[in-house]
Structures are given as C-alpha cells and as structure tokens.
Design an enzyme around this catalytic site. Structure first.
Site, short mmCIF file in Angstrom:
data_model
loop_
_atom_site.label_atom_id
_atom_site.label_comp_id
_atom_site.label_asym_id
_atom_site.label_seq_id
_atom_site.Cartn_x
_atom_site.Cartn_y
_atom_site.Cartn_z
N ASP A 208 -5.72 -7.49 -3.73
CA ASP A 208 -6.06 -7.34 -2.31
C ASP A 208 -7.41 -7.94 -1.96
O ASP A 208 -7.54 -9.15 -1.81
CB ASP A 208 -5.97 -5.86 -1.94
CG ASP A 208 -5.95 -5.61 -0.43
OD1 ASP A 208 -6.18 -6.57 0.33
OD2 ASP A 208 -5.71 -4.48 -0.02
N HIS B 53 0.81 -1.22 0.00
CA HIS B 53 0.00 0.00 0.00
C HIS B 53 0.85 1.27 0.00
O HIS B 53 0.84 2.01 -0.98
CB HIS B 53 -1.02 0.02 1.14
CG HIS B 53 -1.98 -1.11 1.12
ND1 HIS B 53 -2.71 -1.44 0.00
CD2 HIS B 53 -2.32 -2.02 2.08
CE1 HIS B 53 -3.46 -2.49 0.26
NE2 HIS B 53 -3.25 -2.87 1.51
#
Length: 454
Positions: free
Chosen positions: A320, A269
C-alpha cells in the site's frame, strides 16, 4: 534453459528435497524434479514468490514524513490523507518514475515477484491532462523495464469526492476522469505496457464506493477483458457511515447486492466488516487484498483473518503506502494483530499447517489471482516467480520445511532472502537487486529535488 537446484523446495505437491527446477526461455517453469544431483544455480530453500497485490508507489517518498501531530489533539487516516494530497501535488513524472523503480526494487528484494500498482496519479497539478494522456502510466512501465519486476497495472477511475458526487477537492484533481476520458486512459495504459514482457497484465480499479458512481461500479468489470478488478472497500468507519447514509447499506452489503463479485475481484483492506459480511463475502471467491503494515499505520482496524480463512476466503498481501516493504513483516503483522485482538497465539495455524505455511501458501495463491498472473505455485507451466531463502542465515540454520517458513515470518526480514526471479528473470542475487546502485541513485536525486520543493 536456466537451471536452479534447491536443497529443499515447496512444490505444488508439498516439500521436496534436492529439487531441480528448469526454467524455459519463455520465463515459465519447464520441469520440477526432486531427488536430483546439484546443478546450475544452487540455493538453500526455494519457494514460490508472491505478488505484492496493492501499491501506491509514489507514497514511498513520504515514509517518515507524516508522524507529527501538530496543534490538533487527534490524528487519523483523514488528516494523513490531506498531507498526502499536498505531497503528491509536487510530484513530476520523472520523480514518479524514479520512486516507482525503487519501490519495485525493494519489493523484489523483499521476496515479491510482482508489483500490482493501484495507479491513480494520472494528471498534472491542477488536474489538466498531460499531452499524452497515459504519461504517468508510461512512467510506471518504464520503472518496471528498469527493475524487471512483473507488473500488473491497474488504472484507477476516480471521479467524485464522496457518495454525494461532490467535485474533487484540490488535492484529488490529479486523479480525476469522467467515464469517457477514463476509457481513453485505459487504452493509453495498454499502449504503455506494449514494450514490457509477456507476463505483464492490465487490469482496472474503480477507486472506492465514494469516488465512483453506482452505474460505473456496476460496469467496471467490463472495462477490461479478463483482467483483475480491484476496489478499496470497508477500510474506515467514516467511509462505512457515509455509504450507509447515502446508499442505504453498509459498503460490503452494497457490493454483495450490486456488483458481479467473482474471482476477478480483489477488495482492498476490508477492515470494517461484520461477521456476517465476512462469511458471505468470503464465499464469492474474491481476494481480500490485505496491507497489514499500512492498515496499522493509518489506524484502519484489524481484518478478521481467522473468520475469513475458516470461511474459505482467499487473501493476498500488499504494501500500500510502501512506508516499509517487507514480506516477512506483513505476514507477521497479519497474524499478530489477530493474536492481540483475541488474546491468543498461533492464531491462523491449522491442524494441518503451521502459521507460516498456511499464510505463505494463501498469499501466494491469492496474490497470483489478484494479479491476474499464472503463478503462485512451483509447478510446470507457471511463471517462474521464485524466491530463495538463505538457509545459512543464523535464524534459519538447520531448519526444515514448515519451521523454515515460520522462522521467516516470525523472526525474519529481507536479509533472509538470497535470490528472486520474476518470470525467470534473475533480479535479486546474493540479497541485492542487480541494478541497485542505478535505481537508488536515481531515487536519491528525485527525492532531494522533491523535498527541496516542499
């Protein structure tokens, strides 16, 4: 020896025409020969197939189920997280296996050859270990045996509910291990992978700075020999504030000062970094594991891709939460988020390469690094992780070289992909996985049972 022939191909030396690629029985590329006559399986455009570098497979079954706000006037990552914990508490091993197989199939149909599974759902509801500690790892492996995807499995260490080392909350206890049990879980996971092909990789993932002790974070790279090490880092503002309050530094600064960061590491991220942190971290050789669709869905923030790329940083793409699995759409979201922030266009293009070419090659190389996998490029000796674009698609008709990649990234979706190979296994043909019916039927049954119980 399998033979693939392409009208055009993106090789290690750049674009070439009339390319013959031979794939050995070991799943590796044996030769790449431009200017060759058509032979074997013929395709329009042949590219390296990247790894999907970050996945929580089970969350695929939540797609579309978390978009109601309720009585609250605000919703965030943290409220979504509570819903996710409640959902996963109902999951059985059979359901996890069926969901994982569907995720892997959809990754392949989207153009990814490899699933890097950030695997933290280890135990029974209530936190008690299964009779076989590696039960859930076995289910991810079984799914990969069905789908044929290249698999990098990352058992996740998750011990605490925050930087103050508070106990895990009820929704987290299925993740939890103390260090000794986690060491046994790594070995159980290694055994679970034993029947899979030679391109399978075992890595490890300390979940985050909040969930693991400083001591264990510092020694995490030693939990597996040579395999990749993945870590969630600097995703949310409250996370940054919590780490700073308890450890006296922002997450990236703490990691730079305390962890042996090198190319084995993939940091997931990184949407909450200062410019200085971005420049410094990029120079360590770590991979930024980016998940633009999920980061947008959860309101994480925007990764500074321009600064990261200008500093020589490496990057990869993951899906994800798997609410939408699309290589083209992840690339598009990554670049258009930079445009929206900076009021610009072609944000990540360079003088040498168009946006699509630069991003695609970056995530192929970075994804291979993050997966611990010898792939990412169409060259002799690498795994034959390949994808073919259908150049008869209306938006690709007549396009060549970098413009082809630009059109895939900015107008495309999974329907542009005709074929995908993972380590030479020809798994997607004419746009569909070869076991699509079997995998989707198992998923339908699993989800029906799961939703009936919620």
């Amino acid at each position: 020896m399998n033979v693939i022939w392409a009208e055009q191909a993106l090789t290690a030396d750049g674009w070439a025409k009339d390319v013959r690629v031979e794939v050995g029985a070991d799943g590796r590329i044996a030769s790449v020969t431009p200017d060759s006559p058509p032979v074997g399986h013929c395709v329009g455009a042949l590219l390296p197939a990247p790894a999907n570098s970050h996945s929580h497979a089970f969350q695929r079954a939540m797609a579309g189920l978390t978009e109601q706000r309720g009585a609250s006037k605000s919703d965030s990552f943290w409220t979504w997280r509570h819903l996710m914990f409640r959902f996963l508490d109902a999951l059985t091993p059979d359901q996890v296996q069926a969901i994982a197989a569907l995720v892997q199939m959809e990754m392949l149909e989207a153009g990814f050859a490899t699933n890097v599974e950030f695997h933290y759902l280890h135990h029974q509801p209530g936190g008690r270990a299964y009779d076989r500690l590696g039960e859930m790892a076995e289910r991810i492996a079984a799914a990969a045996e069905t789908s044929g995807v290249g698999l990098t499995l990352l058992p996740v260490h998750y011990q605490f509910g925050g930087c103050d080392q508070r106990p895990l909350a009820p929704g987290q206890v299925r993740f939890g291990n103390d260090p000794d049990q986690f060491a046994r879980l790594i070995e159980a996971s290694r055994a679970a992978l034993g029947t899979l092909p030679a391109d399978t990789v075992l890595g490890v993932a300390p979940h985050s700075l909040r969930a693991v002790s400083q001591e264990d974070l510092r020694r995490a790279a030693g939990w597996v020999a040579e395999g990749p090490v993945h870590l969630h880092l600097a995703e949310q503002i409250p996370e940054v504030e919590e780490v700073q309050a308890h450890w006296g530094a922002r997450p990236v600064d703490w990691a730079l000062d305390n962890l042996p960061l090198d190319p084995r590491w993939c940091l997931i991220h990184l949407t909450q970094m200062t410019p200085k942190e971005t420049d410094t971290l990029a120079k360590t050789g770590v991979v930024a594991g980016l998940c633009p669709l999920t980061e947008a869905s959860l309101g994480d923030g925007v990764f500074d891709g321009i600064r990261w790329g200008d500093a020589g940083g490496r990057m990869s793409i993951g899906s994800d939460s798997n609410i939408r699995i699309s290589l083209a759409e992840e690339l598009r979201q990554l670049d258009t988020s930079q445009r929206l922030r900076d009021h610009s266009r072609a944000a990540m293009a360079t003088a040498e390469h168009s946006t699509g070419r630069r991003l695609f090659e970056a995530i192929c190389h970075g994804g291979a690094q993050a997966a611990g996998r010898g792939s990412g490029c169409l060259e002799v000796g690498g795994w034959a992780d390949l994808l073919a674009l259908n150049t008869q698609h209306i938006d690709l008709e007549g396009l060549q070289k970098d413009t082809l990649l630009d059109s895939f990234a900015f107008t495309g979706d999974n329907r542009m992909i005709s074929d995908v190979w993972a380590a030479g296994r020809h798994l997607v043909q004419e746009g569909q996985h070869i076991r699509r019916a079997e995998i989707t039927n198992a998923y339908r049954k699993a989800v029906r049972t799961l939703r009936d119980g919620l």
